[in-house]
Design an enzyme around this catalytic site. Structure first.
Site, PDB file in Angstrom:
ATOM      1  CG  HIS A   1      -1.952  -0.986   1.346  1.00 52.18           C
ATOM      2  ND1 HIS A   1      -2.126  -1.799   2.434  1.00 52.18           N
ATOM      3  CD2 HIS A   1      -2.938  -1.330   0.479  1.00 52.18           C
ATOM      4  CE1 HIS A   1      -3.170  -2.595   2.243  1.00 52.18           C
ATOM      5  NE2 HIS A   1      -3.684  -2.332   1.063  1.00 52.18           N
TER       6      HIS A   1
ATOM      7  CE  LYS B   1     -10.641  -7.385   1.454  1.00 53.10           C
ATOM      8  NZ  LYS B   1      -9.673  -6.432   0.929  1.00 53.10           N
TER       9      LYS B   1
ATOM     10  NE  ARG C   1      -2.941  -6.794  -4.578  1.00 50.38           N
ATOM     11  CZ  ARG C   1      -3.734  -6.996  -3.554  1.00 50.38           C
ATOM     12  NH1 ARG C   1      -3.238  -7.375  -2.402  1.00 50.38           N
ATOM     13  NH2 ARG C   1      -5.036  -6.830  -3.661  1.00 50.38           N
TER      14      ARG C   1
ATOM     15  CB  SER D   1      -4.431  -6.481   4.369  1.00 49.27           C
ATOM     16  OG  SER D   1      -3.997  -5.233   3.938  1.00 49.27           O
TER      17      SER D   1
HETATM   18  P1  ADP Z   1      -5.999  -6.047   0.477  1.00 50.97           P
HETATM   19  O1  ADP Z   1      -6.445  -6.550  -0.875  1.00 50.97           O
HETATM   20  O2  ADP Z   1      -4.555  -6.273   0.764  1.00 50.97           O
HETATM   21  O3  ADP Z   1      -6.929  -6.383   1.615  1.00 50.97           O
HETATM   22  P2  ADP Z   1      -7.135  -3.399   0.311  1.00 50.97           P
HETATM   23  O4  ADP Z   1      -8.534  -3.844   0.260  1.00 50.97           O
HETATM   24  O5  ADP Z   1      -6.775  -2.473   1.422  1.00 50.97           O
HETATM   25  O6  ADP Z   1      -6.032  -4.510   0.364  1.00 50.97           O
HETATM   26  O7  ADP Z   1      -6.724  -2.763  -1.097  1.00 50.97           O
HETATM   27  C1  ADP Z   1      -6.803  -1.422  -1.436  1.00 50.97           C
HETATM   28  C2  ADP Z   1      -6.100  -1.183  -2.742  1.00 50.97           C
HETATM   29  O8  ADP Z   1      -4.696  -1.406  -2.558  1.00 50.97           O
HETATM   30  C3  ADP Z   1      -6.502  -2.093  -3.893  1.00 50.97           C
HETATM   31  O9  ADP Z   1      -6.444  -1.362  -5.098  1.00 50.97           O
HETATM   32  C4  ADP Z   1      -5.429  -3.157  -3.892  1.00 50.97           C
HETATM   33  O10 ADP Z   1      -5.260  -3.723  -5.177  1.00 50.97           O
HETATM   34  C5  ADP Z   1      -4.221  -2.332  -3.502  1.00 50.97           C
HETATM   35  N1  ADP Z   1      -3.183  -3.157  -2.895  1.00 50.97           N
HETATM   36  C6  ADP Z   1      -3.263  -3.959  -1.826  1.00 50.97           C
HETATM   37  N2  ADP Z   1      -2.096  -4.582  -1.589  1.00 50.97           N
HETATM   38  C7  ADP Z   1      -1.241  -4.148  -2.556  1.00 50.97           C
HETATM   39  C8  ADP Z   1       0.118  -4.451  -2.901  1.00 50.97           C
HETATM   40  N3  ADP Z   1       0.834  -5.344  -2.248  1.00 50.97           N
HETATM   41  N4  ADP Z   1       0.641  -3.816  -3.963  1.00 50.97           N
HETATM   42  C9  ADP Z   1      -0.085  -2.940  -4.678  1.00 50.97           C
HETATM   43  N5  ADP Z   1      -1.373  -2.632  -4.439  1.00 50.97           N
HETATM   44  C10 ADP Z   1      -1.943  -3.222  -3.388  1.00 50.97           C
END
Ligand code: ADP
Length: 169
Positions: free
Chosen positions: A16, A40, A101, A139
């Site tokens: 993130h 989640k 990703r 996450s």
């Molecule tokens: P997660 O999928 O890890 O629970 P979130 O729901 O907080 O994460 O995702 C919010 C945004 O951040 C989404 O666009 C997701 O693709 C992006 N994101 C999450 N983890 C990564 C990562 N390792 N690299 C790049 N973008 C990420």
């Protein structure tokens, strides 16, 4: 231009943070918005307020506080229970930031862009790809490793690791 980066951030990971850094180097203001995701919620690690505080701390740790990037500032807030596009309009952000990703993200993200365009014409989405170290980082993987007693320090900002270590004491 003001952009909005929404996610569950439970917890914020180095992936993130990589996206936030890239966005902050382009957009003047990046609003980082913690959104509750009912899918989640049952597996939540931190409350919405804790996630918000950890993002603020992680940005400071990463040197992303005011005036250190092209961005004039970043703001962190919790989204009320409503559509992200509506919230974006309310805070006058017309760009949504998303991270891409592995290819597995593409399908859902593609659908989301189409829906958001229908609901709110003029709202655009900009994607950033993280450094390859973070391609497979999520996450939920961090929560799983932590819950099984594993070491998560290489995946998350120092403040997240520290907060979880203190929890165990
Ligand atoms: P997660 O999928 O890890 O629970 P979130 O729901 O907080 O994460 O995702 C919010 C945004 O951040 C989404 O666009 C997701 O693709 C992006 N994101 C999450 N983890 C990564 C990562 N390792 N690299 C790049 N973008 C990420």
């Amino acid at each position: 231009m003001k952009a909005l980066y929404a996610g569950s951030f439970d917890p914020i990971t180095n992936g993130h943070l990589d996206i936030i850094k890239q966005a902050a180097s382009i957009f003047e203001i990046v609003a980082i918005v913690v959104a509750s995701n009912p899918k989640k919620a049952a597996t939540g690690m931190f409350s919405l307020e804790e996630r918000q505080q950890l993002i603020v701390q992680a940005c400071i740790e990463a040197g992303l506080d005011k005036n250190t990037t092209r961005g004039k500032s970043h703001t962190v807030c919790v989204c009320p229970d409503r559509l992200i596009v509506d919230f974006a309009q309310q805070i006058e952000a017309n760009i949504l930031i998303r991270g891409l990703r592995a290819v597995s993200d593409f399908d859902t993200e593609f659908q989301m862009v189409q829906f958001n365009r229908k609901i709110k014409p003029g709202m655009n989405t900009v994607f950033f790809m993280p450094d390859e170290r973070y391609f497979y980082l999520s996450s939920s993987a961090v929560r799983e490793i932590y819950n099984m007693g594993g070491n998560i320090s290489e995946f998350v900002p120092k403040c997240v690791d520290g907060t979880l270590r203190n929890r165990k004491l």
